[in-house]
Scaffold this active site. Structure first.
Site, PDB file in Angstrom:
ATOM      1  N   ASP A 157       0.846  -1.187   0.000  1.00  0.00           N
ATOM      2  CA  ASP A 157       0.000   0.000   0.000  1.00  0.00           C
ATOM      3  C   ASP A 157       0.889   1.247   0.000  1.00  0.00           C
ATOM      4  O   ASP A 157       1.606   1.507   0.972  1.00  0.00           O
ATOM      5  CB  ASP A 157      -0.896  -0.033   1.253  1.00  0.00           C
ATOM      6  CG  ASP A 157      -1.916   1.090   1.287  1.00  0.00           C
ATOM      7  OD1 ASP A 157      -1.720   2.102   0.610  1.00  0.00           O
ATOM      8  OD2 ASP A 157      -2.919   0.938   2.023  1.00  0.00           O
ATOM      9  N   HIS A 158       0.811   2.013  -1.094  1.00  0.00           N
ATOM     10  CA  HIS A 158       1.697   3.171  -1.226  1.00  0.00           C
ATOM     11  C   HIS A 158       1.331   4.299  -0.270  1.00  0.00           C
ATOM     12  O   HIS A 158       2.098   5.259  -0.110  1.00  0.00           O
ATOM     13  CB  HIS A 158       1.662   3.697  -2.665  1.00  0.00           C
ATOM     14  CG  HIS A 158       2.976   4.249  -3.120  1.00  0.00           C
ATOM     15  ND1 HIS A 158       3.873   4.852  -2.273  1.00  0.00           N
ATOM     16  CD2 HIS A 158       3.565   4.288  -4.344  1.00  0.00           C
ATOM     17  CE1 HIS A 158       4.941   5.248  -2.953  1.00  0.00           C
ATOM     18  NE2 HIS A 158       4.780   4.917  -4.200  1.00  0.00           N
ATOM     19  N   ARG A 159       0.187   4.232   0.388  1.00  0.00           N
ATOM     20  CA  ARG A 159      -0.140   5.237   1.410  1.00  0.00           C
ATOM     21  C   ARG A 159       0.695   5.035   2.660  1.00  0.00           C
ATOM     22  O   ARG A 159       1.005   5.993   3.380  1.00  0.00           O
ATOM     23  CB  ARG A 159      -1.622   5.145   1.778  1.00  0.00           C
ATOM     24  CG  ARG A 159      -2.596   5.439   0.645  1.00  0.00           C
ATOM     25  CD  ARG A 159      -4.026   5.155   1.089  1.00  0.00           C
ATOM     26  NE  ARG A 159      -4.183   3.777   1.549  1.00  0.00           N
ATOM     27  CZ  ARG A 159      -5.274   3.312   2.141  1.00  0.00           C
ATOM     28  NH1 ARG A 159      -6.297   4.123   2.368  1.00  0.00           N
ATOM     29  NH2 ARG A 159      -5.346   2.049   2.515  1.00  0.00           N
TER      30      ARG A 159
END
Length: 425
Positions: free
Chosen positions: A397-399
């Site tokens: 998850d790039h968040r």
């Protein structure tokens, strides 16, 4: 009454029998010449079919799901422009008996005018790429206001609506956990498949229905990135076979899975950001390491969880995972055995394949995909040696994470599997 003009599918190249996916107008609607009235979708692109001439829609000749080709009529428009003007607007064509007849005073009322267009009177101007993106995320573009020149809809407008829907859903879940604001779903065309041959309708299992909704939500709301690496498991495989041969007490036999689950738990211990979850503007980092693993059952995939995998030995993990698999395939796996996971492993080694991009199991922030191991030539500095290599695929998850952290996490995990003696360090 005006002239009745038939809008047809224009030149769409080599495509034949392309399905109609959207009908944007109905009888009684007034359209302009460049108004897109029907949208088609090939295997590579969306294709717009325009009205060709302005006027009042008299009749729609196709339905969603119909297959059309170049020249197929899609609707009739009542137009007051004189026949001579219509002829001037039509694309130049070689003189034939049919085109010659159109110039006579008593020519038939119907006239074919294929003209490409990229805008609609219903939803405002937007390109096929924007339309496709909206369908993938389930956004009704008719409810959006374009921010581009002359009100043109942009990809940013669609993505902004998705972000707003996610924000609304998160706040709704906090206010009432039993009533999440469901994301908009794309309207699927109603297709009568029985028109093309014999069909059979099979009710999807409850597990598949739940998994379908969860996967769609996770894919739409999590910015996925996947890193790929591989582990040389030649030494691990030799140790595994030796350990199984030495067992005398009927203990669970070691497969590759317990090694992967243990390595994943130790990797979470080393890199705690992968053991977190995103909660608004905060990250919640867990101090426990429970590892889920996907199990294929007759009713669909389920994900049982091995708790505190970092504190258990390989044989304990093997026994527990065997029991979880048995319960899952017998349909007796209780909900409590599938809760609390921090990280998921999806092992497709027995099914084959050299790699894939697994979908993150929210609220987790990463998932490990394992493909089929194979013998590969590996350079040892002097010559190539046959080694057993295991492909690894990490979606994250790039968040919550970034590429450097993902590369380090996957490298650590691969190193652990290559030399499992590191597990005792």
């Amino acid at each position: 009454m005006g002239k009745l003009i038939e809008a047809c599918v224009p030149d769409i190249g080599d495509y034949r029998d392309v399905p109609v996916i959207e009908i944007l107008v109905g009888p009684g609607d007034r359209v302009e010449a460049n108004t897109t009235v029907v949208v088609l979708e090939s295997d590579k692109a969306t294709l717009d079919v325009p009205a060709g001439h302005g006027g009042l829609v008299e009749e729609v000749l196709v339905r969603a799901g119909d297959l059309v080709s170049q020249g197929s009529p899609v609707l009739r428009v009542r137009n007051r422009i004189a026949a001579a003007v219509l002829t001037d607007l039509a694309p130049a064509q070689p003189e034939t008996a049919e085109t010659s007849a159109r110039r006579q005073p008593h020519a038939a009322e119907t006239h074919i005018a294929p003209v490409l267009a990229t805008s609609t009177s219903k939803v405002g101007p937007c390109g096929p790429a924007v339309r496709r993106l909206a369908r993938e995320f389930g956004v009704d573009i008719g409810r959006l206001k374009g921010s581009g020149p002359k009100g043109r809809l942009l990809k940013e407008d669609v993505l902004a609506r998705v972000r707003k829907a996610v924000h609304e859903e998160m706040h709704a879940d906090r206010a009432d956990p039993t009533k999440g604001a469901e994301a908009e779903k794309p309207a699927r065309p109603a297709v009568d498949y029985s028109r093309f041959g014999k069909i059979e309708r099979i009710q999807r299992s409850r597990i598949r229905q739940i998994a379908s909704d969860n996967l769609a939500r996770n894919w739409a709301t999590i910015p996925h990135v996947t890193n790929f690496d591989h582990a040389d498991i030649s030494a691990l495989e030799e140790f595994r076979k030796q350990a199984n041969a030495e067992q005398r007490d009927g203990s669970a036999r070691l497969t590759l899975l317990p090694f992967i689950l243990k390595a994943a738990a130790l990797a979470l211990q080393r890199y705690p950001a992968f053991n977190s979850t995103v909660d608004g503007n905060e990250s919640i980092v867990r101090s426990y390491r429970h590892i889920g693993f996907a199990v294929d059952t007759p009713e669909g995939l389920v994900v049982p969880v091995v708790r505190d995998a970092d504190k258990k030995g390989l044989l304990d993990i093997a026994r527990e995972s065997d029991e979880l698999v048995r319960l899952a395939r017998a349909g007796k796996l209780g909900p409590d055995r599938m809760r609390g996971g921090c990280f998921t492993v999806s092992n497709l080694g027995s099914a084959g394949g050299s790699g894939f991009t697994p979908i993150i199991n929210a609220p987790e922030v990463a998932i490990l995909g394992v493909a089929r191991s194979e013998i590969c030539p590996v350079w040892d500095g002097v010559q190539f040696q046959p080694r057993l290599v295991l492909p690894l695929c990490l979606s994250w998850d790039h968040r919550a994470l970034d590429g450097v952290a993902a590369a380090r996490f996957l490298g650590f995990l691969a190193g652990m599997l290559s030399d499992f003696r590191r597990a005792v360090l």
